[in-house]
Write an enzyme that holds these catalytic residues in place. Structure first.
Site, PDB file in Angstrom:
ATOM      1  CG  ASP A  19       2.570  35.340   7.080  1.00 51.98           C
ATOM      2  OD1 ASP A  19       3.139  36.321   6.441  1.00 51.98           O
ATOM      3  OD2 ASP A  19       2.790  34.331   6.575  1.00 51.98           O
ATOM      4  CG  HIS A  79      11.277  38.672   6.035  1.00 54.98           C
ATOM      5  ND1 HIS A  79      11.776  38.206   4.802  1.00 54.98           N
ATOM      6  CD2 HIS A  79      10.439  37.312   6.285  1.00 54.98           C
ATOM      7  CE1 HIS A  79      11.283  36.809   4.666  1.00 54.98           C
ATOM      8  NE2 HIS A  79      10.380  36.300   5.521  1.00 54.98           N
ATOM      9  CB  SER A  95       7.809  34.987  19.546  1.00 49.44           C
ATOM     10  OG  SER A  95       8.665  34.726  21.037  1.00 49.44           O
TER      11      SER A  95
END
Length: 279
Positions: free
Chosen positions: A88, A146, A249
């Site tokens: 996200d 992911h 980050s």
């Protein structure tokens, strides 16, 4: 803006993030944690449905920062040959390298070999005609990373460095930031050629954890670069967990194949599993 530059450098030293990281591990009384989580979610506009449990059910800040997907959310399986967002976050830029070793995002020149810690340029050579994508995770986002496509994970490289902020402050005031910050570079082989995914560390907490190894960045103040090879490679599927940031980050992806890009403008809000390109 000398003040902005000074601020970006002041927060970039690892000892500050090391202290904050250990502070985030402290187990706090339930009422205090509940108040902190409520304050944080209100300050950054995080809907409660984005949490994986109740606001009073986190025992420390680190547990909250590295929370799982929100209740009812799941990563959707990607279609074969499609590259999906591993996080996200906010898309900073995406494009083709077209024979270049360097791509530019918001005036930040990012050298492929330098980004990957490739001293001789042999690994970077594979990506000259490929595709890149840079995604920023703010403090409001889900912080786990992911796998973006079915692949074989052949290993990773740890590159020590500073911990400049990767938000607008760092983008504006720290030239070469993505080559100077601490990072973990994952190496993959896919049915469409090589791919790398780079987790770029940032100030405050500055810790990255990995799903396929017990190495944790910024756990000690003495940092040494190293390579880790998985023999045999680890088979991973799109949507599998790869690692996690302990606050905000950026991730950078590079593919050997020149992909057909989705029509996504910079500053687009991305969700894990959202299609970015087809290879």
């Amino acid at each position: 803006d000398p003040l902005g530059k000074a601020a970006a450098h002041a927060v970039s030293y690892a000892p500050l993030s090391w202290v904050m990281g250990h502070a985030s591990d402290l187990r706090l009384p339930r009422p205090l944690m509940k108040g902190l989580v409520r304050g944080y979610t209100a300050a950054f506009g995080i809907p409660h449905e984005e949490l994986d449990r109740g606001v009073g059910d986190y025992s420390c800040l680190n547990e909250f920062f590295t929370r799982g997907l929100g209740q009812g959310r799941q990563t959707l399986p990607a279609r074969p040959g499609h590259l999906v967002s591993p996080v996200d976050g906010v898309l900073q830029d995406m494009g083709h390298l077209s024979g270049d070793d360097v791509f530019v995002v918001k005036k930040q020149e990012i050298d492929v070999a330098g980004l990957c810690g490739d001293d001789f340029g042999e690994e970077a050579e594979r990506f000259r005609d490929g595709t890149y994508a840079l995604i920023y995770l703010s403090p409001r986002h889900y912080h786990r990373v992911h796998v973006p496509i079915d692949a074989e994970l052949t290993g990773y490289r740890y590159i020590p460095g500073r911990l400049f902020p990767v938000n607008e402050l760092g983008m504006k005031h720290v030239p070469g930031m993505f080559l100077r910050n601490e990072r973990v570079v994952f190496f993959f082989e896919t049915a469409y050629g090589a791919m790398v995914l780079v987790m770029v560390g940032a100030s405050f907490v500055g810790r990255m954890t990995l799903a396929h190894d017990d190495f944790v960045t910024n756990e000690t103040l003495r940092k040494v670069a190293f390579d880790k090879t998985f023999d045999p490679p680890v088979h991973v599927s799109a949507g599998d967990e790869l690692g996690a940031f302990n606050l905000g980050s950026s991730v950078v992806m590079l593919t050997e194949s020149k992909a057909a890009l989705e029509d996504l403008a910079p500053r687009t809000e991305l969700r894990v599993g959202q299609t970015l390109a087809s290879l």
